[in-house]
Design an enzyme around this catalytic site. Structure first.
Site, mmCIF file in Angstrom:
data_model
loop_
_atom_site.group_PDB
_atom_site.id
_atom_site.type_symbol
_atom_site.label_atom_id
_atom_site.label_comp_id
_atom_site.label_asym_id
_atom_site.label_seq_id
_atom_site.Cartn_x
_atom_site.Cartn_y
_atom_site.Cartn_z
ATOM 1 N N GLY A 1 5.397 8.682 -0.446
ATOM 2 C CA GLY A 1 4.311 7.773 -0.094
ATOM 3 C C GLY A 1 3.705 8.080 1.269
ATOM 4 O O GLY A 1 4.189 8.935 2.019
ATOM 5 N N HIS A 2 2.694 7.316 1.611
ATOM 6 C CA HIS A 2 1.935 7.526 2.859
ATOM 7 C C HIS A 2 2.814 7.290 4.088
ATOM 8 O O HIS A 2 3.630 6.375 4.116
ATOM 9 C CB HIS A 2 0.744 6.582 2.889
ATOM 10 C CG HIS A 2 1.118 5.141 2.975
ATOM 11 N ND1 HIS A 2 1.343 4.510 4.185
ATOM 12 C CD2 HIS A 2 1.338 4.216 2.019
ATOM 13 C CE1 HIS A 2 1.663 3.249 3.953
ATOM 14 N NE2 HIS A 2 1.662 3.040 2.650
ATOM 15 N N ASP A 3 2.638 8.128 5.077
ATOM 16 C CA ASP A 3 3.271 7.939 6.396
ATOM 17 C C ASP A 3 4.795 8.028 6.364
ATOM 18 O O ASP A 3 5.462 7.659 7.319
ATOM 19 C CB ASP A 3 2.858 6.584 7.010
ATOM 20 C CG ASP A 3 1.371 6.483 7.245
ATOM 21 O OD1 ASP A 3 0.874 7.175 8.145
ATOM 22 O OD2 ASP A 3 0.697 5.740 6.508
ATOM 23 N N ASN B 1 5.680 4.594 4.683
ATOM 24 C CA ASN B 1 6.171 4.288 6.039
ATOM 25 C C ASN B 1 7.672 4.461 6.226
ATOM 26 O O ASN B 1 8.169 4.256 7.341
ATOM 27 C CB ASN B 1 5.814 2.855 6.450
ATOM 28 C CG ASN B 1 4.392 2.751 6.930
ATOM 29 O OD1 ASN B 1 3.920 3.621 7.640
ATOM 30 N ND2 ASN B 1 3.706 1.701 6.524
#
Lengths: 310, 310, 310
Positions: B217-219, B237
């Protein structure tokens, strides 16, 4: 699937080489498997214990492998192999067309829609306005896409249903003649796979967002404004309401009904219908409060046994 | 995201059509969402209960929708819709660029690196030396790849974060302006999907190996020398330490911290931070020894009840 | 892997710069890792506690890193780094060939087989008659496909085993020189990934059907007429019998044996061998009847504790 034009049952019987029993003047409007039949539809049945269900369904014309009396107002089409006859009918009205170009001549693509390179748009596809179809995407024949839809890279839309008939000669595939319909403002994540309907439609509702690598089975109907996180899978024929949230790696079995505003926690495995507005968790998934009570009790169990058997 | 060059806050206020409150002489260096802000960053907040968190964060410039006093040394940018204003800022500094060629003119590809056919390398991508980028891969804009990296076929790197703001008009997407950074000697398996950061970076650490169909996922920040087996997913995250082993089909929720040398058994669902050096198992995942004790106790429970209620 | 032609061990020793111990007149027929060795095979061992297993295996020639006496009728090849030497041997007989064209000149494709656009067929691939290879598929070097096989879009066949040796310098990959073999009438779903064998074959049996996004690890052998639903993953070296049904999102660990006619429920995590003809469920998977009894008991536990501790 609706036929391109209505077909008189006499004509159908001749075409399928089947014996006509009952109403001789009906007009067939389309075809569907038993889960999705509507008045005017052709369906089939080849196992005697399901005859009653088929005969009492909304279908107007039933292909079957025994000479029995037709219910009032219905037509029976008797033949030796109803499954194969049904498959042939599907193939006749939705013939298999190999991919011949990146974007088929018969695809209808709306104004403002962008198609990136390496993407294949199949025959008779309709895409609305201001969509963005990313690279390495495959959109199968007869798919219908609304306006403002985003398809992320590598998504595969309109593959065959995973639906086989077991025969002495091995598994024979149902010929999928259904479609995928993606409504306005939906988003399909990278690497998603969406099967077409067997004879009906797989539907992704308006404003619904799919994360990466979600799998949607044949004839699934997902409502509006749902959020479906990565690697989730939904089995064939399941109906999902509006405003549903499925967290990552959820699995939902086939033939279920999931109510509006349901929330399913990550990795849950849903094997029963879920009530609207509630939260679910676990394998098999249960209502979250109940499941958390069970987990809390289980936490105490080793110490309980240690004391009890001391 | 760092801006290509520092931007005085007065100029920023004019550009965003926002009202400047507090320090008038600050220089904005970049932008980030609240989880990742650093001094010099612009961030935003539009829900009053989070104002305090944003104002006390490391961010120097805060876009918000209420006229309040600025903390010492900070600049507030007042406007009606901070989310949209922030999205516009992201779009301004990282404009959307459609794919125009298999390998963008602006991509910088190191010596000895091979790119197979049907692969798309986006704009402003940097790839180091002696990498092997297989067929049917997509590498999104601004991705940074080190030396000796192997990207297996069909991997999709740098897709949008699955990150939406719920509004009366439906879900509005955060404009992802972050990047994916893949360090030296890493390997990305076939069919993996790696989302870019919302405003920061998604990082795959040096020497880390991803098996097929992993989703990141993102980040997310994955440390060095991790092994991540097939079909595992990691939520946005989350930070993963060095030398971590995740077996197949593991799911890790968003916003977690996984310590160094953690081992997570196949199919576990991680919903809490995990301590370094320990082994975990189950749904929800717990420390392996504890979970196995619970399972052993549960094994005895049916017989216990049979005796107890006899 | 069988060598293209038999190789005398003296020649092999010279080629690998290894010291020959024991039989000097043997002929090497191929190479395999220890799980798959047959008479005539070369294998390697570099950890003393596994010497005995290697020496007593069916392998005729063992590369190892200690000067010891050879068992009767076997040849030892002594060298400093057996793993690297074995990898070099694999690379010598199955050299890495970059993709140069959509369909390699050396691919042998049977009559009536269709290959859609954007698909890559690697070097030395053999495909039988009347197959359908959909768009955006990748078929790696040396893959063997029977007759009447359907490969759905985006499937990736013949990627590297996820198999590394941990060294002081990081993970070093085993050079996969094995193949993927797909027998007649099989179907591979959209977005599936199938790893090749490390030195042996990964086999999909005749008439077996894989749904979308199934992952099959290296050296897995799946029997005939199996149905494997979407998003299921199978770990390396596992052997699956005939007529097995795996529902969606099942995970099966590496090195297991699954009997004929086994049925595994959706989302189950299999960590042990499974007996033929039985049904399994849960995480970790157990026999379904037993697991359902445990679940039923757990349901009662919160109320039991509430009464017991009242």
């Amino acid at each position: 699937m609706k036929f391109p034009q209505p077909v008189p049952v006499r004509e159908l019987a001749a075409q399928l080489n089947a014996e006509l029993i009952g109403e001789t003047e009906l007009i067939a409007l389309g075809m569907n498997e038993i889960h999705h039949v509507q008045p005017g539809d052709v369906t089939f049945v080849d196992v005697e214990k399901y005859f009653d269900k088929a005969l009492k369904s909304a279908a107007s014309i039933i292909i079957l492998n025994k000479r029995i009396d037709a219910p009032t107002g219905k037509t029976l089409l008797y033949c030796a192999d109803p499954f194969q006859t049904y498959n042939n009918l599907a193939l006749h009205y939705r013939p298999f067309l190999p991919v011949t170009a990146a974007v088929s001549d018969t695809a209808d693509i709306g104004e403002g829609t962008v198609v990136e390179p390496n993407t294949i748009i199949g025959h008779h596809v309709r895409i609305g306005q201001n969509c963005y179809i990313s690279a390495n995407v495959i959109i199968g024949d007869h798919t219908v896409i609304g306006d403002n839809v985003l398809i992320q890279p590598g998504a595969i839309i309109g593959t065959d249903a995973f639906y086989f008939k077991k025969t002495a000669a091995g598994f024979v595939k149902w010929r999928s003649c259904g479609r995928v319909v993606i409504e306005d403002d939906a988003e399909i994540g990278a690497g998603c796979t969406i099967n077409k309907g067997v004879s009906s439609d797989t539907v992704i509702g308006a404003g619904t967002k799919l994360d990466c690598k979600v799998h949607v089975g044949h004839d699934v109907r997902i409502g509006k404004r749902c959020l479906i996180a990565a690697q989730t899978g939904i089995g064939g024929n399941t109906v999902i309401g509006d405003d549903v949230v499925l967290y990552g790696q959820v699995g939902i079995a086939q033939n279920l009904t999931i109510g509006d505003k349901v929330v399913v926690s990550a990795k849950a495995g849903v094997s029963k219908d879920l009530d609207a507005g509630k939260s679910y968790f676990g394998l098999p998934a249960g209502e979250a409060r109940k499941m958390y009570r069970e987990l809390a009790a289980l936490r105490l169990l080793p110490e309980f046994f240690a004391q009890y058997y001391k």
